[in-house]
Write a protein that holds these residues in place. Sequence first.
Motif, PDB file in Angstrom:
ATOM      1  N   ALA A  17       0.816  -1.321   0.007  1.00  0.00           N
ATOM      2  CA  ALA A  17      -0.265  -0.014   0.058  1.00  0.00           C
ATOM      3  C   ALA A  17       0.719   1.190   0.118  1.00  0.00           C
ATOM      4  O   ALA A  17       2.085   1.226   0.469  1.00  0.00           O
ATOM      5  N   LEU A  18       0.155   2.233  -0.603  1.00  0.00           N
ATOM      6  CA  LEU A  18       1.072   3.426  -0.397  1.00  0.00           C
ATOM      7  C   LEU A  18       1.139   3.996   1.208  1.00  0.00           C
ATOM      8  O   LEU A  18       0.028   3.782   1.668  1.00  0.00           O
ATOM      9  N   ALA A  19       1.952   4.737   1.331  1.00  0.00           N
ATOM     10  CA  ALA A  19       2.148   4.984   2.675  1.00  0.00           C
ATOM     11  C   ALA A  19       1.137   6.155   2.972  1.00  0.00           C
ATOM     12  O   ALA A  19       0.680   6.827   1.776  1.00  0.00           O
ATOM     13  N   ASP A  20       0.880   6.481   4.172  1.00  0.00           N
ATOM     14  CA  ASP A  20      -0.284   7.482   4.319  1.00  0.00           C
ATOM     15  C   ASP A  20      -0.007   8.694   4.110  1.00  0.00           C
ATOM     16  O   ASP A  20      -0.369   9.520   3.477  1.00  0.00           O
ATOM     17  N   ASP A  21       1.311   9.123   3.993  1.00  0.00           N
ATOM     18  CA  ASP A  21       2.073  10.411   4.000  1.00  0.00           C
ATOM     19  C   ASP A  21       2.783  10.479   2.606  1.00  0.00           C
ATOM     20  O   ASP A  21       3.444  11.541   2.167  1.00  0.00           O
ATOM     21  N   ALA A  22       2.607   9.625   1.647  1.00  0.00           N
ATOM     22  CA  ALA A  22       3.449   9.535   0.388  1.00  0.00           C
ATOM     23  C   ALA A  22       3.139  10.521  -0.393  1.00  0.00           C
ATOM     24  O   ALA A  22       3.959  11.486  -0.888  1.00  0.00           O
ATOM     25  N   ARG A  23       1.850  10.969  -0.772  1.00  0.00           N
ATOM     26  CA  ARG A  23       1.555  12.032  -1.513  1.00  0.00           C
ATOM     27  C   ARG A  23       2.090  13.348  -1.018  1.00  0.00           C
ATOM     28  O   ARG A  23       2.663  14.050  -1.763  1.00  0.00           O
TER      29      ARG A  23
END
Length: 125
Positions: free
Chosen positions: A91-97
């Motif tokens: 999964a993308l990390a919560d803070d990726a964006r």
Amino acid sequence: MAGSSVVESTGSPAGPATRSASDDDALTLLQAVADPVRWAVVTVLTDGPLCVCDIKERVPVPGNLLSYHLKVLRTSGLVSASRRGRWVDYALADDARARLVAALPVPGAAAASGGSSSGGSSSRP
């Protein structure tokens, strides 16, 4: 002339002596997504967590290559992995964006730090 080019290259804002730790972090992060395969993985994961087998269906590369790219994304902190029995979900990390946006240069930052000001005259009405 040769002396001035030496001064310019050592006085460059992008030189290793003047680059900050946050610049290094930003470069590492942007390098992680600069590869087309890794960018495809990040794009696929924007829809939500996926098992590696589902990622492989959507990003058609050999398994060992996909594994390598997933490792690079995990190391950069953009992707997280969780084991579910025999399966591994990514999964993308919560803070990726937010981290990717923060890694981008801020408009005007080069001019403020002594960069080229040739673009200043073109902004006049």
